[in-house]
Structures are given as structure tokens and as C-alpha cells.
Design an enzyme around this catalytic site. Structure first.
Site, PDB file in Angstrom:
ATOM      1  N   HIS A 192       0.835  -1.206   0.000  1.00 60.36           N
ATOM      2  CA  HIS A 192       0.000   0.000   0.000  1.00 60.36           C
ATOM      3  C   HIS A 192       0.872   1.258   0.000  1.00 60.36           C
ATOM      4  O   HIS A 192       0.619   2.197  -0.767  1.00 60.36           O
ATOM      5  CB  HIS A 192      -0.918   0.003   1.214  1.00 60.36           C
ATOM      6  CG  HIS A 192      -1.680   1.284   1.392  1.00 60.36           C
ATOM      7  ND1 HIS A 192      -2.900   1.513   0.795  1.00 60.36           N
ATOM      8  CD2 HIS A 192      -1.385   2.413   2.096  1.00 60.36           C
ATOM      9  CE1 HIS A 192      -3.323   2.719   1.123  1.00 60.36           C
ATOM     10  NE2 HIS A 192      -2.418   3.294   1.906  1.00 60.36           N
ATOM     11  N   GLU A 193       1.886   1.280   0.856  1.00 62.96           N
ATOM     12  CA  GLU A 193       2.766   2.442   0.907  1.00 62.96           C
ATOM     13  C   GLU A 193       3.536   2.597  -0.400  1.00 62.96           C
ATOM     14  O   GLU A 193       3.795   3.717  -0.850  1.00 62.96           O
ATOM     15  CB  GLU A 193       3.724   2.337   2.093  1.00 62.96           C
ATOM     16  CG  GLU A 193       3.035   2.326   3.459  1.00 62.96           C
ATOM     17  CD  GLU A 193       2.083   3.495   3.651  1.00 62.96           C
ATOM     18  OE1 GLU A 193       2.344   4.592   3.109  1.00 62.96           O
ATOM     19  OE2 GLU A 193       1.050   3.317   4.337  1.00 62.96           O
ATOM     20  N   HIS A 217       1.693   4.621  -2.872  1.00 63.20           N
ATOM     21  CA  HIS A 217       1.862   6.075  -2.802  1.00 63.20           C
ATOM     22  C   HIS A 217       3.118   6.516  -3.542  1.00 63.20           C
ATOM     23  O   HIS A 217       3.124   7.560  -4.201  1.00 63.20           O
ATOM     24  CB  HIS A 217       1.946   6.522  -1.339  1.00 63.20           C
ATOM     25  CG  HIS A 217       0.653   6.417  -0.600  1.00 63.20           C
ATOM     26  ND1 HIS A 217      -0.530   6.942  -1.080  1.00 63.20           N
ATOM     27  CD2 HIS A 217       0.352   5.845   0.593  1.00 63.20           C
ATOM     28  CE1 HIS A 217      -1.509   6.704  -0.215  1.00 63.20           C
ATOM     29  NE2 HIS A 217      -0.997   6.031   0.806  1.00 63.20           N
TER      30      HIS A 217
END
Length: 234
Positions: free
Chosen positions: A101-102, A105
Site C-alpha cells: 500500500h505504501e 503512494h
């Protein structure tokens, strides 16, 4: 006089707090459940993050270890991807999901994803709004006429910027989770049943952002109700 102390609009704050607490409890519960499930690959969160970044042609982002529990974040200015104690060295499907998920980004940043850029631009205004809105409104309530309306309206405008930041955060977080799931599926880093577990973890995490946005909207609604009469120039 007794009625004065029983402001019904406090219920809006209470509802927002309950929503946030429920969402936080759920994400902690789901993460704890799947943090005990080891992935078949045996990759740590750090290794998964580095592999995903490299798959997307990103070599200038450093994966670092940061303290805390679920404090994971991507810093676009420093080009660092911070993974917390429960993610960095963990081989669980939950850890790999959070790391992915990170990475989402970081990929957004590299691709120039518009909502991420907008959110970044809103950070200073949102920080000021969260800090200064209430003092301005309270000062305005002790004044009269146009000066009172000016302070109150400025306070509400700044608080609205903080609310807007929360709303823009939603597509950013949902998109990052979508990118995470897609790369985990296509790369074969996780089995299909493990990807399903990751979806549950990221889905629970996404609800915390929805809850935060809802709580901020309820607070803004309370401000509008409380200052409705004073904002009108009488």
C-alpha cells in the site's frame, strides 16, 4: 440556564468520535489477525516493498525502519518509505499488504497522480486550519457586527480546508490500495487466498480514512449550526 449546558450539537462530535474509534478498533483487530499468517514466499515487508518499487522502475526511494505500530508512510519530499515495527521485518500477509500500500503512494508520486499532488498542496492550509479555526471562531463570538462575522467566517473557511484535505485523502488511499492489490496479484508475490487476506486488511484501513472524513464533516456541520446566527451580518 440549565439548558445552556446541554448543547445537542455535541452529539455530532460524539458520533464522529464513536465512528473513528470503531474504525480504529476494526483495523487493529483485522491487522492483528492476519499479522500471524505467514506468507508462502517468506518475504519481509521491507523485501516486498523494495521488489514492488523496482518493478515499477523506482530506485530512488529508500525503505527505512520507523518505530511504532501501523505508523507506515511514504514521504515524497525525502523519498523515503517508512515501515513500522510490525511491518518492516514481518513475513506476514498483513505486513506485505501494508508495505505494498505504501509503495502505491510512491508509484502515485512517480506517475504524477493528481489527487496526491492536490493533497500535498493542501497540507499547509489544512494544518493551519486545524490549529487556527477554533480560536478565530471563539474570538469572533466575543465580537459584534461585521468584525465578528469576519473572524467566524475565516475560521470556518480554514476548518473547511481541513475537511477538504480529508476528502481528497480518500481517493488517494483507495487508489494506493488498488495499486497494491494489483501488483500483488500480477507479480505472484502472494497466493490468491493471501491476496484476499490483504484486501481485508486494506479494506479495514480504508475505513479509518472514511471515518476521519465523516467526523470532520460532522464537526463542520456543528460549527455551521452554532455560528449560523452570528455569521449573518446583523
Amino acid at each position: 440556564m440549565l439548558f445552556y449546558y446541554y448543547d445537542w450539537t455535541y452529539m455530532l462530535v460524539v458520533i464522529g468520535a464513536v465512528i473513528c474509534l470503531a474504525a480504529s478498533a476494526r483495523v487493529n483487530r483485522v491487522f492483528a489477525r492476519y499479522s500471524t499468517v505467514r506468507s508462502h514466499s517468506g518475504m519481509t515487508g521491507r523485501e516486498a516493498a523494495e521488489q514492488i518499487l523496482h518493478r515499477n522502475g523506482i530506485y530512488d526511494v529508500q525503505v527505512i525502519h520507523i518505530p511504532g505500530n501501523l505508523t507506515d508512510h511514504y514521504n515524497p519530499r525525502k523519498k523515503t518509505l517508512g515501515l513500522s515495527d510490525t511491518v518492516y521485518n514481518s513475513t506476514s500477509v498483513a505486513a506485505i499488504g501494508v508495505a505494498a500500500h505504501e509503495c502505491g503512494h510512491a508509484v502515485q508520486h512517480a506517475a504524477g497522480y493528481a489527487p496526491l499532488s492536490i493533497r500535498g498542496a493542501l497540507v499547509p492550509v489544512a494544518n493551519i486550519g486545524s490549529f487556527a479555526a477554533w480560536p478565530l471562531i471563539i474570538v469572533g463570538l466575543f465580537m459584534n457586527g461585521q468584525t465578528a462575522a469576519l473572524f467566524i467566517n475565516l475560521g470556518i473557511l480554514l476548518f473547511s480546508a481541513a475537511v477538504l484535505f480529508q476528502l481528497v485523502t480518500l481517493p488517494v488511499e483507495f487508489n494506493a490500495s488498488g495499486r497494491a492489490v494489483k501488483v500483488l496479484e500480477s507479480s505472484g508475490m502472494l497466493y490468491p487466498d493471501e491476496v484476499s487476506s490483504v484486501k481485508k486488511v486494506l479494506g479495514a484501513a480504508a475505513l479509518t480514512y472514511v471515518a476521519s472524513a465523516a467526523a470532520m464533516i460532522l464537526q463542520l456541520l456543528r460549527l455551521l449550526i452554532l455560528t449560523g446566527g452570528r455569521r449573518r451580518n446583523d
